[in-house]
Scaffold this active site. Structure first.
Site, PDB file in Angstrom:
ATOM      1  N   CYS A  99       6.675 142.456  17.007  1.00  0.00           N
ATOM      2  CA  CYS A  99       5.948 141.857  18.126  1.00  0.00           C
ATOM      3  C   CYS A  99       4.476 141.566  17.816  1.00  0.00           C
ATOM      4  CB  CYS A  99       6.116 142.740  19.355  1.00  0.00           C
ATOM      5  SG  CYS A  99       5.864 141.840  20.886  1.00  0.00           S
ATOM      6  N   HIS A 195      11.719 145.347  20.030  1.00  0.00           N
ATOM      7  CA  HIS A 195      11.441 146.778  20.150  1.00  0.00           C
ATOM      8  C   HIS A 195      12.791 147.463  20.328  1.00  0.00           C
ATOM      9  CE1 HIS A 195       7.155 146.004  20.773  1.00  0.00           C
ATOM     10  NE2 HIS A 195       7.478 145.061  21.624  1.00  0.00           N
TER      11      HIS A 195
END
Ligand code: GLN
Length: 251
Positions: A99, A195
């Protein structure tokens, strides 16, 4: 589990564990270290903090997600250590950037507030922040099989011409919610929005990173042990089935 003599030591560097490690991304470091040990290797985990020199001899490098403000805090250090990270990437060092760090391994990130955060350009991607966040569970098709995870980002990322994605979106939004691509891969450097943390949920992908690190470090190559991943594999399969077919929905 392997016992007896170690097959060698792998140095695992975790970039910015304070500033860039949200939604459980620390689990990726723990998963790699634990799996290395179960495969019979020693894992030396080195935390890299802003304002210091990157430790020499890294075999495997991981970085996590973060708020836009966390990303701004590591910018200076990335600039300082960028040339070394770039040469390690070109030399085949496996890296996993989640990310916020994925965005900073790209060309640049223009935040939703209009702040430009220049990236390292290791991955040919550019990211623009949006008011609407992309949030939710994800399933991808990747060269490492199906991969599950969870995304939460305001940045929409576009791949440059010729830049390979990490995977194709089967469920979720991915890089930008439009073109079906997710993440990016160059050499053994992977950027992804997933994630979860992603590696404990996808043991086969964790071992692909470990194999790349060990193959590069030792001439005899990766000598895996037969690990029992039944629980992790079942959890992954259940998530895939639930998201792609609507079966096994939680009550
Ligand atoms: N701050 C970045 C974004 O919102 C990265 C978020 C994250 O790492 N989860 O796009």
């Amino acid at each position: 589990m392997a016992r007896g003599k170690s097959k060698g030591t792998i140095r695992l560097v975790h970039l910015y564990p304070k500033e860039m490690s949200i939604y459980g991304d620390l689990g990726n470091t723990r998963c790699l270290a634990t799996r290395l040990r179960r495969h019979g290797y020693e894992a030396e985990v080195v935390e890299h903090h802003p304002g210091t020199e990157l430790t020499p001899g890294a075999h495997l490098i991981v970085g996590g997600g973060g708020q836009d403000s966390g990303q701004a805090r590591v910018e200076k250090d990335l600039e300082r250590n960028g040339p070394l990270l770039k040469s390690l990437a070109e030399d085949g060092t496996p890296m996993l950037m989640i990310c916020g760090m994925y965005q900073l391994f790209g060309n640049d990130f223009l935040t939703v507030d209009g702040q430009r955060l220049p990236g390292l350009g290791i991955l040919d991607v550019t990211t623009r922040g949006n008011k609407e966040r992309m949030i939710g569970p994800v399933v991808l098709d990747t060269p490492h099989g199906q991969v599950v995870g969870y995304e939460n980002h305001s940045g929409a990322t576009t791949l440059g011409g010729g830049q390979e994605p990490f995977g194709t979106v089967r469920h979720g939004r991915g890089n930008n919610g439009k073109d079906g691509s997710e993440g990016a891969r160059r050499h053994h450097v992977y950027g992804t929005y997933l994630h979860g943390p992603v590696l404990p949920a996808n043991a086969q992908f964790a071992d692909a990173l470990i194999k790349a690190a060990v193959d590069r470090a030792f001439s005899r190559g990766f000598e895996p042990e037969d690990l029992d991943d039944t629980l992790a594999d079942e959890a992954q399969q259940r998530q895939i089935t639930r998201l792609l077919t609507g079966r096994n929905k939680p009550h």
